[in-house]
Design a protein around this motif. Structure first.
Motif, PDB file in Angstrom:
ATOM      1  N   MET A   1       0.843  -1.191   0.000  1.00 30.77           N
ATOM      2  CA  MET A   1       0.000   0.000   0.000  1.00 30.77           C
ATOM      3  C   MET A   1       0.885   1.251   0.000  1.00 30.77           C
ATOM      4  O   MET A   1       1.828   1.363   0.788  1.00 30.77           O
ATOM      5  CB  MET A   1      -0.907   0.016   1.240  1.00 30.77           C
ATOM      6  CG  MET A   1      -1.794   1.233   1.334  1.00 30.77           C
ATOM      7  SD  MET A   1      -2.886   1.151   2.771  1.00 30.77           S
ATOM      8  CE  MET A   1      -3.703   2.729   2.625  1.00 30.77           C
ATOM      9  N   THR A   2       0.588   2.171  -0.908  1.00 31.28           N
ATOM     10  CA  THR A   2       1.385   3.388  -1.025  1.00 31.28           C
ATOM     11  C   THR A   2       1.035   4.379   0.082  1.00 31.28           C
ATOM     12  O   THR A   2      -0.141   4.612   0.358  1.00 31.28           O
ATOM     13  CB  THR A   2       1.150   4.047  -2.387  1.00 31.28           C
ATOM     14  OG1 THR A   2       1.510   3.138  -3.429  1.00 31.28           O
ATOM     15  CG2 THR A   2       1.971   5.321  -2.526  1.00 31.28           C
ATOM     16  N   VAL A   3       2.064   4.969   0.686  1.00 34.46           N
ATOM     17  CA  VAL A   3       1.868   6.041   1.651  1.00 34.46           C
ATOM     18  C   VAL A   3       1.901   7.358   0.886  1.00 34.46           C
ATOM     19  O   VAL A   3       2.918   7.697   0.265  1.00 34.46           O
ATOM     20  CB  VAL A   3       2.951   6.021   2.743  1.00 34.46           C
ATOM     21  CG1 VAL A   3       2.775   7.203   3.685  1.00 34.46           C
ATOM     22  CG2 VAL A   3       2.920   4.710   3.515  1.00 34.46           C
ATOM     23  N   THR A  21      16.470  -2.733   1.233  1.00 27.50           N
ATOM     24  CA  THR A  21      17.780  -2.086   1.098  1.00 27.50           C
ATOM     25  C   THR A  21      17.917  -1.304  -0.203  1.00 27.50           C
ATOM     26  O   THR A  21      18.543  -0.259  -0.244  1.00 27.50           O
ATOM     27  CB  THR A  21      18.925  -3.117   1.175  1.00 27.50           C
ATOM     28  OG1 THR A  21      18.752  -4.096   0.136  1.00 27.50           O
ATOM     29  CG2 THR A  21      18.944  -3.802   2.539  1.00 27.50           C
ATOM     30  N   ARG A  22      17.304  -1.810  -1.276  1.00 27.02           N
ATOM     31  CA  ARG A  22      17.464  -1.168  -2.586  1.00 27.02           C
ATOM     32  C   ARG A  22      16.149  -0.500  -2.987  1.00 27.02           C
ATOM     33  O   ARG A  22      15.109  -1.161  -3.090  1.00 27.02           O
ATOM     34  CB  ARG A  22      17.895  -2.189  -3.642  1.00 27.02           C
ATOM     35  CG  ARG A  22      19.213  -2.877  -3.296  1.00 27.02           C
ATOM     36  CD  ARG A  22      19.574  -3.919  -4.339  1.00 27.02           C
ATOM     37  NE  ARG A  22      19.878  -3.297  -5.612  1.00 27.02           N
ATOM     38  CZ  ARG A  22      21.094  -2.872  -5.975  1.00 27.02           C
ATOM     39  NH1 ARG A  22      22.118  -3.010  -5.130  1.00 27.02           N
ATOM     40  NH2 ARG A  22      21.303  -2.335  -7.150  1.00 27.02           N
ATOM     41  N   ILE A  23      16.206   0.810  -3.196  1.00 22.77           N
ATOM     42  CA  ILE A  23      15.018   1.560  -3.571  1.00 22.77           C
ATOM     43  C   ILE A  23      15.292   2.390  -4.822  1.00 22.77           C
ATOM     44  O   ILE A  23      16.447   2.655  -5.175  1.00 22.77           O
ATOM     45  CB  ILE A  23      14.539   2.496  -2.438  1.00 22.77           C
ATOM     46  CG1 ILE A  23      15.612   3.549  -2.115  1.00 22.77           C
ATOM     47  CG2 ILE A  23      14.152   1.700  -1.206  1.00 22.77           C
ATOM     48  CD1 ILE A  23      15.150   4.613  -1.124  1.00 22.77           C
ATOM     49  N   THR A 126      10.823  -5.539  -6.134  1.00 25.66           N
ATOM     50  CA  THR A 126       9.457  -5.941  -6.482  1.00 25.66           C
ATOM     51  C   THR A 126       8.739  -4.945  -7.369  1.00 25.66           C
ATOM     52  O   THR A 126       7.712  -5.282  -7.967  1.00 25.66           O
ATOM     53  CB  THR A 126       8.630  -6.139  -5.201  1.00 25.66           C
ATOM     54  OG1 THR A 126       8.471  -4.870  -4.541  1.00 25.66           O
ATOM     55  CG2 THR A 126       9.312  -7.126  -4.256  1.00 25.66           C
ATOM     56  N   GLY A 127       9.235  -3.711  -7.437  1.00 25.34           N
ATOM     57  CA  GLY A 127       8.559  -2.671  -8.197  1.00 25.34           C
ATOM     58  C   GLY A 127       7.391  -2.038  -7.459  1.00 25.34           C
ATOM     59  O   GLY A 127       6.712  -1.156  -7.996  1.00 25.34           O
ATOM     60  N   GLN A 128       7.149  -2.466  -6.209  1.00 24.68           N
ATOM     61  CA  GLN A 128       6.034  -1.925  -5.430  1.00 24.68           C
ATOM     62  C   GLN A 128       6.284  -0.463  -5.072  1.00 24.68           C
ATOM     63  O   GLN A 128       7.369  -0.101  -4.622  1.00 24.68           O
ATOM     64  CB  GLN A 128       5.837  -2.738  -4.158  1.00 24.68           C
ATOM     65  CG  GLN A 128       4.719  -2.216  -3.261  1.00 24.68           C
ATOM     66  CD  GLN A 128       4.674  -2.917  -1.912  1.00 24.68           C
ATOM     67  OE1 GLN A 128       5.534  -3.745  -1.608  1.00 24.68           O
ATOM     68  NE2 GLN A 128       3.695  -2.572  -1.090  1.00 24.68           N
TER      69      GLN A 128
END
Length: 456
Positions: A1-3, A21-23, A126-128
């Motif tokens: 869920m996006t904040v 860790t990776r964004i 995940t691309g989320q």
């Protein structure tokens, strides 16, 4: 869920996403094809400054061991930064993400011509989409924006949605973070001196701090040493046509005849004039502060004076506060207090100066506003500032107040009082009165705020 965030809010990045860790930080916008918008990331130490020019990541320095810049990622995103938080240098406390318009001043291009600005953070694996911040507050004269900051907090990473606009472009942003920018030389072009480094904004702890901040006493002028970096030029493009200057209007009280001059100056202390009543409402009201910017002249220019525009507000519901760059109290145009600071000219070299915008459609919510300015940094030499405040309303003449009365022993000047008149219009009263600081100013006009010391 996006904040989903709004300006001034903060969100957990890693605490609410264990093992992350990776964004990817992705940015997007809609703008005319003539606009060249650049994205930069400043890696800041605990001092709020970069350690070297390698701590600026942009198209001219696109990657290091833990962060990489992506020019054209595809999809709706215009730019991206890929960040490995687990490999981030331990000395990096914050990552400030910014947008600038390339050659914005020369082309007369500002972020008022850009729509749909956003930043979103994705789980790279995940691309989320984790966090999204849409910059819904309108901009006007700014050609640089600090979108927000990733920062360390209790061994975790968080994001602060700042959304602060500035005039001056990439050079001024670099100066604020400790980098002196030199343009790549062009044959026979004459070099221009870099702007004096300004002081970066302080982290905002809430959208509206309980106690407004007071700056430290103005320091003695000193030279600031910083890294130097050459910004390579981008390929040239056709400048966009210059936008028309905002029209403005004001009128005397309802008992006086209408005035249609292009400019009205309030020359004496206590002079008062009313804004024009219009059938469609007052609309937006722009308060602009400008001061001496003569090349090579004046103590203000030499010492990198920081003259800040601000205002104290009182609403009809009794709420009170301050709008100022100090403490990131930029306000909001569409939410209370319906007043917003949208340009912080930290160097005095930007011809557009600083601006406060007032939502005249919300006049029934506003009781009074006190417009003031203070010297955050530098010697208090008002007599050399040539300060001018211009209040503009669409459909009529500008209202001008010149700071032509001086008290060089004080660091703050109350310029004008804006007062609600029967929920129909605002009256503008010239004050031009000097004070030692925020507390004295507050007391003189019976505002009743509690002040605490702070810095940008």
């Amino acid at each position: 869920m996006t904040v989903a965030l709004v300006k001034g809010q903060k969100a957990d990045v890693t605490k609410s996403n264990p093992g992350l860790t990776r964004i990817t930080a992705a940015l997007g916008w809609s703008a005319p094809s003539s606009f060249e918008i650049d994205t930069s990331a400043f890696l800041l130490a605990a001092s709020g400054k970069v350690r070297s020019d390698n701590d600026l990541l942009f198209y001219g320095n696109p990657s290091n061991a833990f962060l990489s810049y992506v020019e054209s990622p595809g999809g709706n995103d215009r730019k991206q930064f890929k960040i490995d938080l687990s490999r981030t240098d331990a000395a990096v406390e914050k990552i400030a993400i910014t947008l600038t318009i390339y050659d914005g001043e020369k082309r007369n291009q500002q972020f008022s011509g850009v729509n749909g600005l956003y930043i979103r953070f994705l789980n790279e694996s995940t691309g989320q989409e984790l966090i999204r911040y849409d910059l819904r507050e309108p901009f006007s004269v700014e050609n640089a924006i600090v979108i927000g900051e990733l920062y360390r907090y209790n061994q975790e990473w968080k994001f602060n949605a700042i959304g602060a606009g500035y005039s001056g472009g990439l050079k001024d942003l670099c100066g604020s973070y400790g980098i002196e920018v030199k343009d790549e030389p062009k044959a026979p072009a004459a070099p221009t001196p870099p702007p004096a480094p300004p002081v970066p904004p302080a982290p905002q702890t809430s959208s509206a701090p309980r106690n407004p901040l007071i700056p430290p006493a103005p320091p003695k002028p000193q030279e600031t040493q910083g890294s130097r970096i050459v910004i390579p030029p981008r390929p040239g493009s056709t400048p966009a046509p210059a936008p028309s200057a905002p029209a403005a209007s004001q009128q005397p009280t309802s008992e006086a005849p209408k005035i249609n001059f292009s400019k009205i100056e309030l020359k004496k202390k206590g002079d008062v004039i009313n804004l024009t009543k219009q059938s469609g409402g007052l609309g937006e009201i722009l308060v602009n502060l400008n001061w001496n910017q003569k090349a090579g002249g004046g103590l203000f220019k030499r010492t990198g004076i920081d003259l800040d525009l601000a205002c104290m507000y009182e609403l009809k519901d009794g709420s009170k506060g301050v709008i100022q760059a100090l403490g990131n109290s930029f306000g909001s145009l569409n939410r209370a207090p319906y007043v917003m600071l949208d340009g912080d000219d930290r160097t005095g070299s930007v011809t557009t100066g600083e601006n406060i915008r007032i939502n005249g459609e919300k006049i029934k919510e506003i009781k009074r506003l006190l417009i003031f300015t203070f010297i955050y940094k530098g010697v208090t030499r008002w007599s050399e500032a040539d300060g001018v405040v211009t209040l503009s309303q669409q459909g009529g003449p500008d209202i001008v107040v010149k700071l032509d009365e001086y008290d060089n022993g004080q660091a703050m000047c109350a310029i004008a009082m804006i007062t609600n008149v029967n929920n129909e219009t605002f009256s503008i009263e010239r004050i031009v009165r000097y004070f030692e600081g925020h507390r004295k100013l507050d007391s003189a006009f019976d505002w009743g705020l509690s002040w605490v010391a702070g810095s940008k």
